[in-house]
Design an enzyme around this catalytic site. Sequence first.
Site, PDB file in Angstrom:
ATOM      1  N   CYS A   2       0.835  -1.201   0.000  1.00 46.39           N
ATOM      2  CA  CYS A   2       0.000   0.000   0.000  1.00 46.39           C
ATOM      3  C   CYS A   2       0.872   1.254   0.000  1.00 46.39           C
ATOM      4  O   CYS A   2       2.046   1.211   0.356  1.00 46.39           O
ATOM      5  CB  CYS A   2      -0.872   0.020   1.244  1.00 46.39           C
ATOM      6  SG  CYS A   2      -1.817  -1.489   1.444  1.00 46.39           S
ATOM      7  N   ARG A  27       2.253   1.110  -5.857  1.00 46.13           N
ATOM      8  CA  ARG A  27       2.350   0.278  -4.656  1.00 46.13           C
ATOM      9  C   ARG A  27       1.070  -0.516  -4.386  1.00 46.13           C
ATOM     10  O   ARG A  27       1.042  -1.386  -3.509  1.00 46.13           O
ATOM     11  CB  ARG A  27       2.643   1.157  -3.434  1.00 46.13           C
ATOM     12  CG  ARG A  27       3.943   1.907  -3.522  1.00 46.13           C
ATOM     13  CD  ARG A  27       4.150   2.743  -2.303  1.00 46.13           C
ATOM     14  NE  ARG A  27       4.322   1.926  -1.115  1.00 46.13           N
ATOM     15  CZ  ARG A  27       5.475   1.407  -0.718  1.00 46.13           C
ATOM     16  NH1 ARG A  27       6.565   1.616  -1.427  1.00 46.13           N
ATOM     17  NH2 ARG A  27       5.549   0.675   0.372  1.00 46.13           N
ATOM     18  N   TRP A  74      -3.297  -2.224  -1.576  1.00 48.07           N
ATOM     19  CA  TRP A  74      -3.134  -3.561  -2.168  1.00 48.07           C
ATOM     20  C   TRP A  74      -3.713  -4.512  -1.143  1.00 48.07           C
ATOM     21  O   TRP A  74      -3.171  -4.666  -0.052  1.00 48.07           O
ATOM     22  CB  TRP A  74      -1.653  -3.839  -2.424  1.00 48.07           C
ATOM     23  CG  TRP A  74      -1.397  -5.138  -3.118  1.00 48.07           C
ATOM     24  CD1 TRP A  74      -1.624  -5.427  -4.439  1.00 48.07           C
ATOM     25  CD2 TRP A  74      -0.842  -6.329  -2.539  1.00 48.07           C
ATOM     26  NE1 TRP A  74      -1.249  -6.723  -4.713  1.00 48.07           N
ATOM     27  CE2 TRP A  74      -0.771  -7.298  -3.566  1.00 48.07           C
ATOM     28  CE3 TRP A  74      -0.420  -6.678  -1.275  1.00 48.07           C
ATOM     29  CZ2 TRP A  74      -0.282  -8.581  -3.360  1.00 48.07           C
ATOM     30  CZ3 TRP A  74       0.077  -7.966  -1.059  1.00 48.07           C
ATOM     31  CH2 TRP A  74       0.143  -8.900  -2.097  1.00 48.07           C
ATOM     32  N   ASN A 100      -0.058   0.493   6.073  1.00 45.98           N
ATOM     33  CA  ASN A 100       0.581  -0.411   5.113  1.00 45.98           C
ATOM     34  C   ASN A 100       1.227  -1.522   5.927  1.00 45.98           C
ATOM     35  O   ASN A 100       1.999  -1.238   6.839  1.00 45.98           O
ATOM     36  CB  ASN A 100       1.641   0.368   4.317  1.00 45.98           C
ATOM     37  CG  ASN A 100       2.521  -0.536   3.471  1.00 45.98           C
ATOM     38  OD1 ASN A 100       2.101  -1.613   3.080  1.00 45.98           O
ATOM     39  ND2 ASN A 100       3.729  -0.084   3.196  1.00 45.98           N
ATOM     40  N   GLY A 101       0.899  -2.791   5.616  1.00 44.56           N
ATOM     41  CA  GLY A 101       1.492  -3.902   6.360  1.00 44.56           C
ATOM     42  C   GLY A 101       0.415  -4.871   6.802  1.00 44.56           C
ATOM     43  O   GLY A 101      -0.691  -4.875   6.255  1.00 44.56           O
ATOM     44  N   GLU A 482      13.175 -15.288 -16.568  1.00 47.45           N
ATOM     45  CA  GLU A 482      12.805 -13.873 -16.474  1.00 47.45           C
ATOM     46  C   GLU A 482      11.853 -13.486 -17.609  1.00 47.45           C
ATOM     47  O   GLU A 482      10.880 -12.753 -17.389  1.00 47.45           O
ATOM     48  CB  GLU A 482      14.077 -13.009 -16.475  1.00 47.45           C
ATOM     49  CG  GLU A 482      13.866 -11.515 -16.462  1.00 47.45           C
ATOM     50  CD  GLU A 482      13.011 -11.002 -15.298  1.00 47.45           C
ATOM     51  OE1 GLU A 482      12.702 -11.764 -14.372  1.00 47.45           O
ATOM     52  OE2 GLU A 482      12.637  -9.831 -15.350  1.00 47.45           O
ATOM     53  N   LYS A 486       8.093 -11.993 -17.011  1.00 48.77           N
ATOM     54  CA  LYS A 486       7.704 -10.689 -17.565  1.00 48.77           C
ATOM     55  C   LYS A 486       6.407 -10.834 -18.351  1.00 48.77           C
ATOM     56  O   LYS A 486       5.479 -10.052 -18.211  1.00 48.77           O
ATOM     57  CB  LYS A 486       8.827 -10.227 -18.493  1.00 48.77           C
ATOM     58  CG  LYS A 486       9.362  -8.875 -18.447  1.00 48.77           C
ATOM     59  CD  LYS A 486       9.926  -8.256 -17.244  1.00 48.77           C
ATOM     60  CE  LYS A 486       9.462  -8.622 -15.905  1.00 48.77           C
ATOM     61  NZ  LYS A 486      10.362  -8.413 -14.823  1.00 48.77           N
ATOM     62  N   GLU A 489       3.218 -11.729 -16.087  1.00 53.09           N
ATOM     63  CA  GLU A 489       2.727 -10.749 -15.116  1.00 53.09           C
ATOM     64  C   GLU A 489       2.024  -9.554 -15.766  1.00 53.09           C
ATOM     65  O   GLU A 489       1.149  -8.968 -15.162  1.00 53.09           O
ATOM     66  CB  GLU A 489       3.824 -10.288 -14.149  1.00 53.09           C
ATOM     67  CG  GLU A 489       4.856  -9.358 -14.710  1.00 53.09           C
ATOM     68  CD  GLU A 489       5.866  -8.885 -13.651  1.00 53.09           C
ATOM     69  OE1 GLU A 489       5.475  -8.644 -12.506  1.00 53.09           O
ATOM     70  OE2 GLU A 489       7.045  -8.750 -14.010  1.00 53.09           O
ATOM     71  N   HIS A 505      11.104 -34.516 -20.343  1.00 58.82           N
ATOM     72  CA  HIS A 505      10.727 -35.271 -19.145  1.00 58.82           C
ATOM     73  C   HIS A 505       9.307 -34.945 -18.691  1.00 58.82           C
ATOM     74  O   HIS A 505       8.975 -35.140 -17.523  1.00 58.82           O
ATOM     75  CB  HIS A 505      11.749 -35.032 -18.034  1.00 58.82           C
ATOM     76  CG  HIS A 505      13.122 -35.492 -18.409  1.00 58.82           C
ATOM     77  ND1 HIS A 505      13.445 -36.825 -18.513  1.00 58.82           N
ATOM     78  CD2 HIS A 505      14.232 -34.803 -18.768  1.00 58.82           C
ATOM     79  CE1 HIS A 505      14.706 -36.941 -18.900  1.00 58.82           C
ATOM     80  NE2 HIS A 505      15.204 -35.726 -19.067  1.00 58.82           N
ATOM     81  N   LYS A 604       4.123  -3.120  -6.679  1.00 56.73           N
ATOM     82  CA  LYS A 604       5.546  -3.002  -6.968  1.00 56.73           C
ATOM     83  C   LYS A 604       6.408  -3.571  -5.861  1.00 56.73           C
ATOM     84  O   LYS A 604       7.395  -4.247  -6.104  1.00 56.73           O
ATOM     85  CB  LYS A 604       5.874  -1.517  -7.195  1.00 56.73           C
ATOM     86  CG  LYS A 604       7.333  -1.234  -7.509  1.00 56.73           C
ATOM     87  CD  LYS A 604       7.710  -1.784  -8.853  1.00 56.73           C
ATOM     88  CE  LYS A 604       9.158  -1.538  -9.205  1.00 56.73           C
ATOM     89  NZ  LYS A 604       9.590  -2.411 -10.311  1.00 56.73           N
TER      90      LYS A 604
HETATM   91  O1  M6R Z   1      11.803  -4.988  -4.892  1.00 54.75           O
HETATM   92  P1  M6R Z   1      12.246  -6.376  -5.114  1.00 54.75           P
HETATM   93  O2  M6R Z   1      13.323  -6.496  -6.141  1.00 54.75           O
HETATM   94  O3  M6R Z   1      12.644  -7.083  -3.841  1.00 54.75           O
HETATM   95  O4  M6R Z   1      10.987  -7.136  -5.674  1.00 54.75           O
HETATM   96  C1  M6R Z   1      11.014  -8.518  -5.900  1.00 54.75           C
HETATM   97  C2  M6R Z   1       9.841  -8.954  -6.735  1.00 54.75           C
HETATM   98  O5  M6R Z   1       8.638  -8.661  -6.071  1.00 54.75           O
HETATM   99  C3  M6R Z   1       9.824  -8.295  -8.110  1.00 54.75           C
HETATM  100  O6  M6R Z   1      10.998  -8.526  -8.809  1.00 54.75           O
HETATM  101  C4  M6R Z   1       8.643  -8.815  -8.942  1.00 54.75           C
HETATM  102  O7  M6R Z   1       8.835 -10.155  -9.248  1.00 54.75           O
HETATM  103  C5  M6R Z   1       8.461  -7.977 -10.207  1.00 54.75           C
HETATM  104  N1  M6R Z   1       7.080  -7.662 -10.380  1.00 54.75           N
HETATM  105  C6  M6R Z   1       8.885  -8.678 -11.441  1.00 54.75           C
HETATM  106  O8  M6R Z   1       8.739  -7.895 -12.572  1.00 54.75           O
END
Ligand code: M6R
Length: 609
Positions: A2, A27, A74, A100-101, A482, A486, A489, A505, A604
């Site tokens: 948040c 956030r 969030w 937040n938390g 990766e 990408k 998501e 396999h 984020k």
């Molecule tokens: O801020 P951080 O690098 O610790 O975040 C880790 C993951 O939450 C972050 O990389 C997430 O997987 C991204 N949305 C990927 O694009």
Amino acid sequence: MCGIVGYCGPRRAVPILIEGLARLEYRGYDSAGIAVLENGALVVRKKAGKLAGLASELNGYNGEARVGIGHTRWATHGCPTDANAHPHTDCRGQFAVVHNGIIENYLELREWLGSKGHRFSSETDTEVLVHLLEHFYRGDLLAAMYRTVECLRGSYAVAAISLLEPGKIVAVRQDSPLVVGLGKGENFLASDIPALLPHTRDTYILADGEVALLTPHEVKVFNRRGEEVRKPLYRVDWDAAQAEKNGFPHFMLKEIHEQPRALRNTLHGYLAKDGARGVLKGVPLEESWLREIDKIFITACGTAYHAGIVGKYVIERLARIPVEADIASEFRYRQPLIDRRSLVVVISQSGETADTLAALREAKRLGAPVLAVTNVRGSSIAREADFVLLTMAGPEIAVASTKAYTTQLLAMYLLALHLAALRETMSPEEVGRLVRELEGLDGRAEAVLQNGHLVEKLARDYCAASSIFFIGRGLDYAVALEGSLKLKEISYIHAEAYAAGELKHGTLALIEKGVPVVALATQKSLFEKTLSNIKEVKAREATVIALTMEGQRELEKVADHVIYIPEVDPLVAPVLAVIPLQLLAYQMAVARGCDVDQPRNLAKSVTVE
Ligand code: M6R
């Protein structure tokens, strides 16, 4: 997670709060709300959905209030509804709180407060906070906040205002970020710096347990024991424009294009030119100890974890030290065999990811020194680690991480080469040759970006696919992971990454006519093997999009499409190979009409476990 904002000063609070929330929307964007003190009343406006929904409901209303708090959510406890949106208020409407938390013991607190006659109007854990304030208030909001915090277990950044003490904001943090912005005759509060930058660059970064009292003319910060502390001023060294889209349609595309500069800045920040004592400068890791460590653990989440996998490959290859790469949420519970001869590396763009922070604390508890690779100076991870390598990517706003990843890769190469040089597992000439490869990466990344037309066409042609597979071997497998993250998501296309040799396999059963398979083949030593795997999927009539280095024409005979990246040493190829995959994900998400910068269900920075 948040986002929290707060304002007290002579200007109208509402537009400042809304603008701050817009800068923190990355956030969380399940709901948004504000609470302000206006004409002797506590006015709360909140709405499920994105901030735009709240803004349109406010319909240009700026009000007269000079003090207020705001929140972008969030959701964790309770669905994203109007009722669960923050701010939350007490039974008599005298206090408002944003949070937040996660309050872990909220159920028992809720029951206890219920037994005292408090009535709850949401399903959130947050609401207990405001009822606790109401319960403990004896004419002093600060004191009531201290009593409230004593009851809590969990992580929180909290801001509160009260009708009974207008002109004040009281805030507290524990394991969730909170920054105070210092203005002239006005003060600000936010979960992250971008919200403060239109107003000030002078900040106090609150530490765990600290409580801040903001009025228009002063900010006081107190420790857990209630003693006032002298906070060091942190002057932000980047400006608001860096957190703007600057003409790009999305932050993600802008950040993809910022990679050459981010790579350059990070390299120049840390590369030791003389090379006599390793290649890494500015991180005071003791050389004699680095020569003696016998194991490295790299731990992180999501994209940062994928950078850690590349780190494992290159450190083992170059410095010949065993490395384990772990997902942070697994690491802390698996009782890793760590001691003082282990180096633990945590990677986190935000420096606030709860699982990574918990892994860092576990490593320290077990006695290992911790090196943090993070993009945010002053973040929790940066402050708690023993050593910090700050990636210089600049603010990353899009939820999908791009420039942070490539700078994290650079950090892994620098660490690997540094260890290899100190431990003499490579000759100085070999180290020098790879350093020159790193120095050439920014220009080559630029060339990859200039050459994005094929990717754009492929994205249009295949954006209707329901499933896309990514395969590769060695470092190509790490990049495949990766690429698939990408894509899934932001485009919501089901995407899987497989070690190319592992397909047969089981997963090969999913490959049928027309299924797109992105095959990475940049690793020369593994090329023949990967080629065989490409032929296996072609034999099942998959559509193959291959990615390789210029000069490797052989793939054109087998694959349906071939994306080329400039020729580099295969060890550093991941930095370039990931860029077309970032663009592919971006273009596919755009073609499918997805909200690229704010994908559903995500945030984020994940500051809860
Ligand atoms: O801020 P951080 O690098 O610790 O975040 C880790 C993951 O939450 C972050 O990389 C997430 O997987 C991204 N949305 C990927 O694009």
